[in-house]
Enzyme design. Structure first.
Site, PDB file in Angstrom:
ATOM      1  CG  ASP A 505      65.125  30.681  14.914  1.00  0.00           C
ATOM      2  OD1 ASP A 505      66.470  30.223  15.334  1.00  0.00           O
ATOM      3  OD2 ASP A 505      65.903  31.943  15.687  1.00  0.00           O
ATOM      4  CE  LYS A 529      66.805  29.499  20.672  1.00  0.00           C
ATOM      5  NZ  LYS A 529      67.987  30.589  20.120  1.00  0.00           N
ATOM      6  CG  ASN A 579      75.867  33.996   8.800  1.00  0.00           C
ATOM      7  OD1 ASN A 579      77.199  34.426   8.239  1.00  0.00           O
ATOM      8  ND2 ASN A 579      75.813  32.183   8.373  1.00  0.00           N
ATOM      9  CB  CYS A 636     105.164  32.948  17.807  1.00  0.00           C
ATOM     10  SG  CYS A 636     106.139  32.203  16.504  1.00  0.00           S
TER      11      CYS A 636
END
Length: 1122
Positions: A505, A529, A579, A636
């Protein structure tokens, strides 16, 4: 810009719209409005209980601040600190209850170390409750953790909920009677884990009020028509499906014409379909419906009645099922657990593992229990299943403890807060498929007086050895991976010299991680981590062989995670990372090397698991990962015509990024080297994009550079006026009320001015001021409150024009101000910026804001949520959201709770037993989906891989062919030709290596396929394989083949399909295509049908995936043919 005058009719309608606004607020649910102890002992919402919003930033979006406050005032008793009790205690301490009291009369045994991660070998012989207190307290120092030695029914009155994990039925009935009859009632939960079987019983009192059944925000619908009738029909706009249910209560607002419905009276609906429903109301005397209107669901509390345990044992009612294919199992387990209690009372022990005699005694007791329930026939006696139940009943397995610990932990939260629907009342679950395929003999389960005795008791010595020798790869160290890592350490996975657990990690610990990731402590903030998680796992089991990395798993990271690493793995555990490309890469590696992949995903109270098993299960490709697919919302809608809070949140999130991240970066690039910046910008042919970038710079340095905090407040005040008054007036001056532009679902906006009486106005300006000061490096003065108050008073006196740092002429020149109305003067703005740069201090640089999802003191979410909510007020969009919900809506944080993570990790480990044991069929594996809110459980089998048939051959996505590395192109083509496989082309990493439609030099036919792939890759500057010390031992080549001619029946079917699509007309000679798309990497390739002169062309489908290896070329399918 002043608003244009409107026709009188429009004015009348606008007045009607204003009058249709609710005259009173919608009925507000009283938190904790329950007749049980869950609510009666809870103070009102005005209680100033402080919640650490940074610590609980992921949990707050799930529960809400009021539920967290009620939870923080709740006292819980847990009796029985086996593995199950430890898991429940961990989940509750992490969740943030007021106190957890532990009770256990048993002493620590060595076998407890395989399920209770609070215990060490030094604790053997100590009281289990006392031994757990120190490490449990470390998880959350704000929680009081204590022990109780002399447990009596009268002592239960100090708690809102009590949980018993190892208690006889006789004692359980005594305690439950006391809790059931107590005033107010005390929530009673009894849970057991016996081998691969477990059960839960809940009794929350004679009546228990569920304040919020599902935790979902009230649904809304935008009305397009209401009929006059009895009952009336209501039609809503068709751009969204209604999420109402029959029997729901709703209120109406903003209805024009039929204004009688705007009285905020609760009305019942029925016959809900996609975009309409029936209103149980007589509208014949109401006014004629004209236009507009919003219908909003009003959620009602639900009262549940619970039976006491003594009654429920004989009259259990409906069981909560976990597997609808085995809907009769809960009845059998209801008998089995009662029979086990009788066995223990009669003999004083659990049945011996593998003992046929003990199992038969338990079966006879189950028959007796069956007779006592309605005279028999309550359940069909399955002797094989009861033998398995009896054999492992003396063991507490960590995965089962994790599963039930997650469920029970959430039930305690429901009992204490009234949030979500509780389990009502029995739940049984088993995972007997996790047992080895080969039957176990008594000698296989003989205990060894070691910490793994409970697992040996159920699975035998052989599987325990396989667990210890395993090579496992875990990707990530988030909450789910920490739960999984803890489970593996307790199970003894990778705990021999032959085993290895690899974890990686590249993220670092933040305070927000401490809320659910129990392996981390406050002293670890800022550390990696993976390394902290590895150290914590080693402290749980010192025998664990683990290696931690801080690099991502992706293409290009093969220096460490090379082909040799992947080849020697036994299993991969990889919850989907944010991801999607990383997840696709992991999937492709597991498919490439045929490695099992255990997948899981958690979101709030929901979790699901899915197994990717070579040759047995379907290859999921990108269908399992939860990619966030943006709703196709046009520019918009977001900037001018929002009608949902989500639209306002998108704009607010974009504004935060533009003002405090992109703008400082653009300024820094410009002032550092304006020539290069302008030159690079000139390459962008989109004038609007150029204007936006210049607008960001102009907003920071053109006549408005902030030098003091006072300047920052002035800038923020100008932004407030721009967002909520000027932009709205410009829009409504062009499209006045009553024009067709404002037909549903659009909302006609109303501008508003700053008011000190509205706290939201002040908070927005304060947040914007603080963030502006941060970007300019301006310290916040101690007297900032006085400055703010002075500016607020000035602003309210309509002198905001003096506070706006930007000249209106300048703003009209630059982009980003309002592209619908303003024109760009690119060259003029550039000249002004260049002149302005000369006046900047030497070395001037701005500081981009780094968003922090956990720290609410930095005003990041105050700005985003404030802007979204105030904009929603412009357009009368309800409901507004707090900062915690806003974080989820703008995808700044993923909502998580420890209970769902523990549940998912437990399910994964139950499947891990099967993977490492080997020999299991597809029917033995389980995919699961759980929602702890309702609660709802679904367990099913993975789909088999699709089989592709081709000229007498068949294969799946997992099959492969092996070749020698010296294979040439002509050799491969000849081999494929002998198999009657007609090749269209070869591709390597998306690059065409060989195509039959293009001529090829004769000498290339005798070139090695490996060399061809490398040479072509060099042309595209892609690295296929290292010349020295190769990290990748294989080259992947996609082969596009031409399938054989279809059968006549298929030709006919295709003709009909083309005719339906209108792709073929009389005498048509145009070539058209009917294509069924498929995702890259997913099963089901592309099938393309061409039509020319009423004849179908050739089919094309991906058939195989060839890997060119230094020692051979391996072919596997990468996409299965449709």
């Amino acid at each position: 810009m002043l608003p244009r005058k409107r026709p009188g009719t429009a004015k009348t309608e606008e007045k009607a719209l204003s009058e249709s606004e609710p005259s009173r607020k919608m009925p507000k649910k009283e938190p904790g409005s329950s007749s049980s102890a869950a609510a009666s002992d809870i103070p009102s919402t005005s209680d100033p209980t402080e919640i650490d919003e940074e610590l609980y930033c992921r949990q707050l979006p799930v529960y809400g601040i009021e539920t967290m406050r009620k939870l923080a005032r709740s006292n819980v008793l847990i009796s029985g600190l086996s593995g199950l009790g430890a898991e429940i205690a961990k989940n509750l301490v992490v969740a943030g209850v007021k106190s957890v009291t532990l009770h256990d009369d048993e002493s620590v045994q060595l076998r407890d170390l395989s399920s209770n991660f609070f215990l060490l070998e030094d604790d053997v012989g100590k009281n289990r409750a006392l031994a757990c207190v120190p490490k449990l307290q470390e998880l959350n120092h704000a929680i009081s953790v204590s022990t109780l030695t002399d447990l009596k029914p009268s002592k239960l009155s100090d708690f809102q909920a009590v949980v018993f994990t190892d208690i006889s039925l006789e004692k359980a009935i005594e305690y439950d009677d006391y809790c059931h009859n107590h005033e107010p009632p005390i929530a009673f939960i009894k849970a057991e884990v016996r081998g691969l079987f477990g059960n839960i019983f809940c009794d929350f009192g004679p009546e228990f009020t569920v304040v919020d059944v599902d935790g979902v925000e009230p649904h809304m619908g935008i009305i397009s028509f209401i009929s006059k009738g009895n009952p009336a029909g209501v039609l809503c706009v068709d751009n969204e499906v209604l999420k109402f249910h029959d029997g729901d209560h709703v209120v109406f607002s903003e209805v024009l014409g039929m204004t009688e419905l705007n009285d905020q009276k609760l009305r019942r609906i029925k016959n809900v379909i996609l975009h309409s429903f029936i209103l149980e109301e007589d509208t014949t005397s109401f006014g004629r419906y004209k236009k507009g209107g919003i219908v909003t669901q009003v959620k009602q509390p639900k009262v549940l009645k619970f039976k006491p345990l003594r009654v429920a044992l004989k009259d259990p009612g409906e069981f909560l099922s976990s597997n609808f294919n085995k809907f009769d199992r809960p009845q059998l387990f209801h008998l089995a657990f009662q029979a086990l209690d009788k066995f223990r009372n009669n003999i004083g022990r659990f049945p011996d593992a593998g003992s046929f005699e003990d199992a038969e005694k338990l079966i006879s007791l189950a028959v007796e229990v069956d007779v006592n329930i309605g005279g028999g026939g309550f359940a069909e006696i399955d002797t094989k299943l009861l033998h398995q139940f009896a054999s492992g009943s003396g063991a507490v397995l960590n995965p089962m403890a994790a599963v039930f610990g997650g469920i029970v932990g959430e039930e305690v939260v429901k009992a204490c807060t009234g949030k979500f629907h509780p389990l009502h009342q029995f739940f049984y679950f088993q995972s007997v498929e996790s047992l080895p395929v080969e039957p176990l003999n008594p000698g296989d389960v003989e205990l060894q007086n070691c910490r793994y005795d409970d697992q040996i008791h159920v699975f035998g010595h052989k599987l325990q050895k396989q667990l210890e020798d395993a090579k496992v790869f875990i990707v990530g160290s988030d909450v789910l991976e920490c739960e999984l890592l803890k489970n593996l350490a307790l199970m003894g996975v990778c705990c021999s010299a032959e085993g290895m657990l690899t974890i990686t990690d590249n993220n670092f610990i933040e305070k927000s991680n401490l809320g659910q990731q129990f392996l981390f402590r406050e002293r670890n903030i800022g550390e990696a981590k993976s390394t902290v998680a590895a150290d914590a796992a080693t402290s749980i089991n010192p025998n664990l062989y683990i290696e931690a990395f801080k690099i991502p798993v992706r293409s290009g990271a093969e220096d460490v995670f090379n082909d040799g690493f992947w080849r020697h793995l036994d299993v991969v555990c990889a919850p989907p990372p944010p991801n999607a490309e990383v997840y696709d890469y992991i999937l492709s590696r597991c498919l490439y090397f045929q490695k099992p992949l255990l997948m899981s995903r958690i979101l709030g109270t929901t979790c699901n698991t899915s197994m990717l098993i070579p040759h047995l299960s379907q290859y999921y490709g990108d269908r399992f990962v939860d990619r966030f697919v943006e709703e196709n919302i046009d520019y918009c809608t977001i900037h001018y015509f929002p009608h949902k809070i989500d639209h306002c949140m998108i704009l607010a999130n974009d504004e935060f990024e533009n003002l405090f991240v992109k703008a400082p970066n653009e300024v820094n690039s410009f002032v550092s080297n304006p020539d290069d910046y302008i030159s690079s910008m000139s390459n962008n042919v989109v004038k609007h994009a150029i204007g936006e970038r210049l607008g960001l710079i102009a907003d920071c340095i053109l006549e408005g550079i902030c030098q003091t905090f006072d300047d920052c407040v002035s800038w923020a005040a100008g932004k407030f006026e721009d967002y909520f008054e000027q932009r709205v007036r410009r829009l409504t001056s062009r499209y006045w009320f009553g024009s067709p532009m404002w037909d549903a679902p659009k909302h006609f906006p109303k501008p508003f001015l700053f008011s000190m009486d509205d706290l939201a106005h002040s908070r927005f300006i304060m947040a914007a001021s603080f963030l502006r000061a941060e970007t300019f490096g301006i310290p916040i003065p101690d007297s900032f409150l006085e400055i703010l108050m002075d500016k607020f008073l000035c602003f309210e006196r309509n002198i905001a024009a003096d506070l706006n740092p930007l000249d209106s002429n300048t703003l009209s020149d630059v982009a980003g101000y309002d592209p619908l109305f303003e024109k760009y003067d690119i060259n003029g703005t550039i000249r002004k910026l260049i002149r302005c740069r000369q006046n900047l201090p030497p070395g001037f640089q701005m500081k981009p804001v780094q968003f922090e999802k956990g720290d609410n003191k930095d005003y990041h979410m105050d700005f985003i949520a404030g802007l979204a909510n105030l904009r929603a007020r412009n357009y009368r969009i309800r409901p507004e959201v707090d900062k915690h919900k806003a974080k989820v809506l703008c995808r700044r944080v993923i909502p998580l709770i420890s209970s769902s993570a523990a549940l998912a990790a437990g399910f994964l480990c139950l499947e891990l037993y099967k993977v490492l044991a080997g020999g299991h069929s597809r029917e033995d594996y389980n995919n699961s989906r759980v929602d702890l809110v309702t609660p709802a459980f679904w367990v099913g089998k993975p789909f088999p891989p699709k089989v592709t048939e081709y000229r007498g051959m068949s294969w799946t996505v997992w099959d492969h062919w092996d070749f020698n590395e010296d294979l040439t192109l002509v050799g491969l083509l000849q081999w494929l030709h002998e198999k009657h496989i007609l090749v269209n082309s070869f591709m390597c990493d998306g690059i065409v290596v060989y195509n039959t439609e293009n001529p090829i030099r004769a000498e290339l036919l005798y070139e090695r396929v490996v060399d061809m792939a490398r040479n072509v890759a060099k042309l595209y500057q892609r690295q296929i394989c290292e010349a020295r010390e190769p990290r990748l031992e294989a080259i992947a080549i996609d082969i596009l083949v031409i399938p054989p001619s279809p059968e006549p029946e298929l030709w006919k079917a295709l003709d009909e399909l083309v005719a339906e699509k209108g792709d073929r007309g009389a005498g048509s000679t145009d070539e058209r295509h009917v294509q069924r798309p498929s995702s890259p990497g997913a099963e089901g390739g592309n099938v393309e049908v061409g039509v020319r002169d009423q004849a179908l062309g050739q089919f094309e489908a991906f058939a195989s995936w060839v890997k060119a290896v230094d020692v051979g070329i391996v072919k596997t399918t990468s996409a299965e043919n449709s």
